[in-house]
Design a protein around this motif. Structure first.
Motif, PDB file in Angstrom:
ATOM      1  N   ILE A   5      10.248  13.325  62.401  1.00 44.22           N
ATOM      2  CA  ILE A   5      10.259  14.643  61.771  1.00 44.22           C
ATOM      3  C   ILE A   5       9.042  15.415  62.269  1.00 44.22           C
ATOM      4  CG2 ILE A   5      10.041  15.903  59.593  1.00 44.22           C
ATOM      5  CD1 ILE A   5      11.358  13.495  58.224  1.00 44.22           C
ATOM      6  N   VAL A   6       9.216  16.677  62.617  1.00 42.20           N
ATOM      7  CA  VAL A   6       8.117  17.522  63.067  1.00 42.20           C
ATOM      8  C   VAL A   6       7.859  18.614  62.033  1.00 42.20           C
ATOM      9  CG1 VAL A   6       7.264  19.097  64.843  1.00 42.20           C
ATOM     10  CG2 VAL A   6       8.633  17.114  65.500  1.00 42.20           C
ATOM     11  N   LEU A   7       6.628  18.674  61.532  1.00 40.98           N
ATOM     12  CA  LEU A   7       6.186  19.768  60.665  1.00 40.98           C
ATOM     13  C   LEU A   7       5.553  20.813  61.584  1.00 40.98           C
ATOM     14  CD1 LEU A   7       4.591  17.657  57.779  1.00 40.98           C
ATOM     15  CD2 LEU A   7       6.886  18.640  57.882  1.00 40.98           C
ATOM     16  N   TYR A   8       6.203  21.952  61.710  1.00 43.49           N
ATOM     17  CA  TYR A   8       5.872  22.885  62.790  1.00 43.49           C
ATOM     18  C   TYR A   8       5.456  24.253  62.259  1.00 43.49           C
ATOM     19  CZ  TYR A   8       6.460  25.450  67.186  1.00 43.49           C
ATOM     20  OH  TYR A   8       6.250  26.225  68.294  1.00 43.49           O
ATOM     21  N   PRO A   9       4.166  24.603  62.350  1.00 42.74           N
ATOM     22  CA  PRO A   9       3.736  25.947  61.923  1.00 42.74           C
ATOM     23  C   PRO A   9       4.361  27.031  62.811  1.00 42.74           C
ATOM     24  CG  PRO A   9       1.856  24.462  62.204  1.00 42.74           C
ATOM     25  CD  PRO A   9       3.045  23.786  62.816  1.00 42.74           C
ATOM     26  N   GLN A  10       4.732  28.148  62.217  1.00 42.23           N
ATOM     27  CA  GLN A  10       5.279  29.250  63.002  1.00 42.23           C
ATOM     28  C   GLN A  10       4.275  29.731  64.046  1.00 42.23           C
ATOM     29  OE1 GLN A  10       6.307  32.093  59.959  1.00 42.23           O
ATOM     30  NE2 GLN A  10       8.317  31.191  59.590  1.00 42.23           N
ATOM     31  N   ASP A  11       2.994  29.614  63.725  1.00 41.83           N
ATOM     32  CA  ASP A  11       1.915  29.932  64.654  1.00 41.83           C
ATOM     33  C   ASP A  11       0.881  28.805  64.542  1.00 41.83           C
ATOM     34  OD1 ASP A  11      -0.409  30.890  65.974  1.00 41.83           O
ATOM     35  OD2 ASP A  11       0.149  32.972  65.549  1.00 41.83           O
ATOM     36  N   TYR A  12       0.643  28.106  65.633  1.00 45.33           N
ATOM     37  CA  TYR A  12      -0.262  26.945  65.591  1.00 45.33           C
ATOM     38  C   TYR A  12      -1.663  27.327  65.125  1.00 45.33           C
ATOM     39  CZ  TYR A  12      -2.334  28.501  70.049  1.00 45.33           C
ATOM     40  OH  TYR A  12      -2.992  29.213  71.032  1.00 45.33           O
ATOM     41  N   ARG A  13      -2.032  28.607  65.265  1.00 48.66           N
ATOM     42  CA  ARG A  13      -3.378  29.038  64.872  1.00 48.66           C
ATOM     43  C   ARG A  13      -3.568  29.083  63.356  1.00 48.66           C
ATOM     44  NH1 ARG A  13      -2.833  33.736  69.297  1.00 48.66           N
ATOM     45  NH2 ARG A  13      -0.742  33.567  68.387  1.00 48.66           N
ATOM     46  N   TYR A  14      -2.461  28.951  62.609  1.00 53.29           N
ATOM     47  CA  TYR A  14      -2.592  28.886  61.153  1.00 53.29           C
ATOM     48  C   TYR A  14      -3.506  27.748  60.732  1.00 53.29           C
ATOM     49  CZ  TYR A  14       1.544  31.957  60.676  1.00 53.29           C
ATOM     50  OH  TYR A  14       2.436  33.000  60.730  1.00 53.29           O
ATOM     51  N   SER A  15      -3.515  26.664  61.513  1.00 49.40           N
ATOM     52  CA  SER A  15      -4.278  25.478  61.116  1.00 49.40           C
ATOM     53  C   SER A  15      -5.764  25.769  60.981  1.00 49.40           C
ATOM     54  CB  SER A  15      -4.052  24.341  62.119  1.00 49.40           C
ATOM     55  OG  SER A  15      -4.500  24.700  63.405  1.00 49.40           O
ATOM     56  N   VAL A  16      -6.269  26.745  61.744  1.00 53.49           N
ATOM     57  CA  VAL A  16      -7.688  27.100  61.635  1.00 53.49           C
ATOM     58  C   VAL A  16      -7.966  27.702  60.257  1.00 53.49           C
ATOM     59  CG1 VAL A  16      -9.561  28.485  62.587  1.00 53.49           C
ATOM     60  CG2 VAL A  16      -7.873  27.487  64.115  1.00 53.49           C
ATOM     61  N   GLU A  17      -7.144  28.652  59.840  1.00 50.81           N
ATOM     62  CA  GLU A  17      -7.346  29.294  58.550  1.00 50.81           C
ATOM     63  C   GLU A  17      -7.121  28.315  57.402  1.00 50.81           C
ATOM     64  OE1 GLU A  17      -8.715  32.219  58.014  1.00 50.81           O
ATOM     65  OE2 GLU A  17      -8.920  32.270  60.199  1.00 50.81           O
ATOM     66  N   TRP A  18      -6.112  27.454  57.561  1.00 48.90           N
ATOM     67  CA  TRP A  18      -5.866  26.452  56.522  1.00 48.90           C
ATOM     68  C   TRP A  18      -7.076  25.538  56.361  1.00 48.90           C
ATOM     69  CZ3 TRP A  18      -0.409  25.020  58.747  1.00 48.90           C
ATOM     70  CH2 TRP A  18       0.514  26.007  58.370  1.00 48.90           C
ATOM     71  N   ARG A  19      -7.662  25.156  57.485  1.00 46.83           N
ATOM     72  CA  ARG A  19      -8.823  24.271  57.413  1.00 46.83           C
ATOM     73  C   ARG A  19     -10.017  24.992  56.792  1.00 46.83           C
ATOM     74  NH1 ARG A  19     -10.234  19.251  59.677  1.00 46.83           N
ATOM     75  NH2 ARG A  19     -12.146  18.654  58.604  1.00 46.83           N
ATOM     76  N   LYS A  20     -10.191  26.271  57.129  1.00 42.13           N
ATOM     77  CA  LYS A  20     -11.288  27.048  56.554  1.00 42.13           C
ATOM     78  C   LYS A  20     -11.122  27.166  55.041  1.00 42.13           C
ATOM     79  CE  LYS A  20     -12.396  29.870  60.635  1.00 42.13           C
ATOM     80  NZ  LYS A  20     -12.380  31.238  61.217  1.00 42.13           N
ATOM     81  N   GLN A  21      -9.904  27.424  54.595  1.00 38.34           N
ATOM     82  CA  GLN A  21      -9.644  27.530  53.160  1.00 38.34           C
ATOM     83  C   GLN A  21      -9.984  26.221  52.452  1.00 38.34           C
ATOM     84  OE1 GLN A  21      -5.540  28.694  52.816  1.00 38.34           O
ATOM     85  NE2 GLN A  21      -5.856  30.664  53.869  1.00 38.34           N
ATOM     86  N   ALA A  22      -9.578  25.100  53.058  1.00 39.18           N
ATOM     87  CA  ALA A  22      -9.840  23.799  52.450  1.00 39.18           C
ATOM     88  C   ALA A  22     -11.333  23.508  52.375  1.00 39.18           C
ATOM     89  CB  ALA A  22      -9.126  22.703  53.250  1.00 39.18           C
ATOM     90  N   GLU A  23     -12.065  23.844  53.442  1.00 35.68           N
ATOM     91  CA  GLU A  23     -13.507  23.589  53.462  1.00 35.68           C
ATOM     92  C   GLU A  23     -14.232  24.473  52.447  1.00 35.68           C
ATOM     93  OE1 GLU A  23     -15.227  21.270  55.249  1.00 35.68           O
ATOM     94  OE2 GLU A  23     -13.344  20.465  56.029  1.00 35.68           O
ATOM     95  N   ARG A  24     -13.794  25.716  52.317  1.00 37.60           N
ATOM     96  CA  ARG A  24     -14.422  26.617  51.345  1.00 37.60           C
ATOM     97  C   ARG A  24     -14.211  26.115  49.921  1.00 37.60           C
ATOM     98  NH1 ARG A  24     -11.743  31.723  54.402  1.00 37.60           N
ATOM     99  NH2 ARG A  24     -13.195  31.863  56.165  1.00 37.60           N
ATOM    100  N   GLN A  25     -13.025  25.576  49.656  1.00 35.15           N
ATOM    101  CA  GLN A  25     -12.750  25.025  48.334  1.00 35.15           C
ATOM    102  C   GLN A  25     -13.640  23.814  48.058  1.00 35.15           C
ATOM    103  OE1 GLN A  25      -8.534  24.264  48.391  1.00 35.15           O
ATOM    104  NE2 GLN A  25      -7.979  26.433  48.206  1.00 35.15           N
ATOM    105  N   MET A  26     -13.864  22.990  49.072  1.00 40.28           N
ATOM    106  CA  MET A  26     -14.728  21.828  48.913  1.00 40.28           C
ATOM    107  C   MET A  26     -16.168  22.255  48.623  1.00 40.28           C
ATOM    108  SD  MET A  26     -13.307  19.313  51.938  1.00 40.28           S
ATOM    109  CE  MET A  26     -14.672  18.182  51.736  1.00 40.28           C
ATOM    110  N   ILE A  27     -16.627  23.251  49.357  1.00 38.25           N
ATOM    111  CA  ILE A  27     -17.994  23.739  49.160  1.00 38.25           C
ATOM    112  C   ILE A  27     -18.146  24.360  47.771  1.00 38.25           C
ATOM    113  CG2 ILE A  27     -19.698  25.434  49.958  1.00 38.25           C
ATOM    114  CD1 ILE A  27     -18.587  24.993  52.812  1.00 38.25           C
ATOM    115  N   ALA A  28     -17.127  25.114  47.357  1.00 43.15           N
ATOM    116  CA  ALA A  28     -17.167  25.743  46.025  1.00 43.15           C
ATOM    117  C   ALA A  28     -17.186  24.693  44.915  1.00 43.15           C
ATOM    118  CB  ALA A  28     -15.968  26.666  45.852  1.00 43.15           C
ATOM    119  N   ALA A  29     -16.611  23.509  45.201  1.00 42.77           N
ATOM    120  CA  ALA A  29     -16.581  22.430  44.214  1.00 42.77           C
ATOM    121  C   ALA A  29     -17.843  21.583  44.257  1.00 42.77           C
ATOM    122  CB  ALA A  29     -15.361  21.553  44.442  1.00 42.77           C
TER     123      ALA A  29
END
Length: 343
Positions: A263-287
């Motif tokens: 099974i392939v989980l395929y972002p419509q735009d591969y560059r989404y992964s950068v923003e997703w990672r930034k969001q996750a890191e910001r949440q970690m820092i906020a916590a």
């Protein structure tokens, strides 16, 4: 929403609406074998499975996802429930343990999917185990030697940093129904975040293995492609690294051969992964936890794109490869859509 849904499904009109929706989604109907002849039975069985699963799934949403169950219910009904049933059916046909490969880049939800599928499969009476490609990393000291031999391998992750023979042995033991099986595990916090192999998990029985990773099933491509590669493969050194990584992928082919499905989980735009990672890191820092800055994240992600660029390796796989059974497309807001089903 849950109570409303349960009440609706308890009526003839609610059942008919669910049946019509199941048939209307052509990709889903094709993927999960839904026809006008069996749709009534499929909807009824899925409804019963959902109701029995609700207590465990509600707790999972609260404790793991920190998300209201109402928000996850459509995805559970439309994708995760029928997918788990499909995997269980494939296992039954094989009459041996089934190995499901799941390919997805950072932030595509591989871990969440494996956890939810595990819950559903348990409810169906099957023993499932999740194995990440990360669990197959070479030991800390082996990777130190690897970095000395090739200083470009500054982070664990690219092809060459895994113990492929270990993975082959584990998958082969599972496929042959050997018991007990020692499932390798990796502690990413060891050695100040460098990570190291930790105590394996001893499992007595495995019906279904969910094997996920950021390049599970990815195969070597024509090296001439790197002559005109997308950014961040720019310099001659970048292209040399990409070509060498491409060569190392060949070592993983015997491991991929032991997958029963991919099974392939395929972002419509591969560059989404950068923003997703930034969001996750910001949440970690906020916590109050440690996390990478935006600049560090971009350097980190670009490193992996230089080793296996999604446009060069994953896009062709998702679009045309005959060995991919299902492609699940992901939009920027993490909404999932079935995009391709193998004929």
């Amino acid at each position: 929403m849950i109570n409303d849904w349960l009440q609706a499904m308890g009526t003839v009109s609610g059942q008919k609406a669910a049946q019509a929706a199941a048939l209307k989604d052509k990709s889903s109907a094709k993927a999960f074998g839904i026809t006008s002849a069996n749709v009534e039975q499929v909807v009824q069985e899925r409804s019963q499975l959902l109701q029995s699963l609700l207590p465990a799934f509600s707790q999972f949403c609260q404790n793991r996802l920190h998300t209201p169950i109402d928000k996850m219910l459509p995805m559970l009904w439309d994708l995760w429930l029928p997918l788990a049933v499909k995997i269980a059916s494939q296992h039954q046909k094989l009459q041996r343990p089934f190995v499901q490969g799941i390919l997805g880049s950072q932030g595509t939800g591989k871990t969440t999917m494996c956890q939810v599928l595990g819950l559903i499969l348990q409810e169906l009476g099957y023993c499932s185990v999740s194995l990440s490609l990360d669990d197959l990393y070479k030991t800390y000291h082996e990777r130190l030697e690897l970095t000395q031999a090739d200083p470009r391998l500054i982070w664990r992750g690219p092809p060459g940093t895994h113990d492929v023979d270990l993975g082959i042995n584990v998958l082969e033991q599972i496929r042959q129904s050997q018991t007990p099986v020692s499932i390798p595990r990796f502690d990413k916090s060891a050695y100040g975040g460098a990570g190291d192999r930790t105590e394996p998990e001893i499992v007595e029985k495995v019906d279904i293995l969910l094997f996920e990773g950021w390049f599970v099933g990815v195969r070597p491509i024509d090296p001439l492609v790197f002559d005109d590669a997308p950014t961040p493969i720019i310099t001659d050194a970048d292209k040399a690294f990409a070509r060498d990584t491409n060569i190392r992928l060949s070592e993983y082919l015997p491991l991929w051969e032991r997958l029963d499905s991919l099974i392939v989980l395929y972002p419509q735009d591969y560059r989404y992964s950068v923003e997703w990672r930034k969001q996750a890191e910001r949440q970690m820092i906020a916590a109050g936890k440690s996390g990478m800055t935006d600049a560090e994240i971009e350097r980190f992600v670009n490193y992996f794109w230089r080793s296996l660029h999604p446009e060069l390796f994953i896009k062709p796989l998702a679009q045309s490869a005959s060995w991919v059974d299902l492609v699940i497309e992901i939009d920027q807001d993490h909404r999932l859509t079935l995009a391709k089903v193998r004929k």
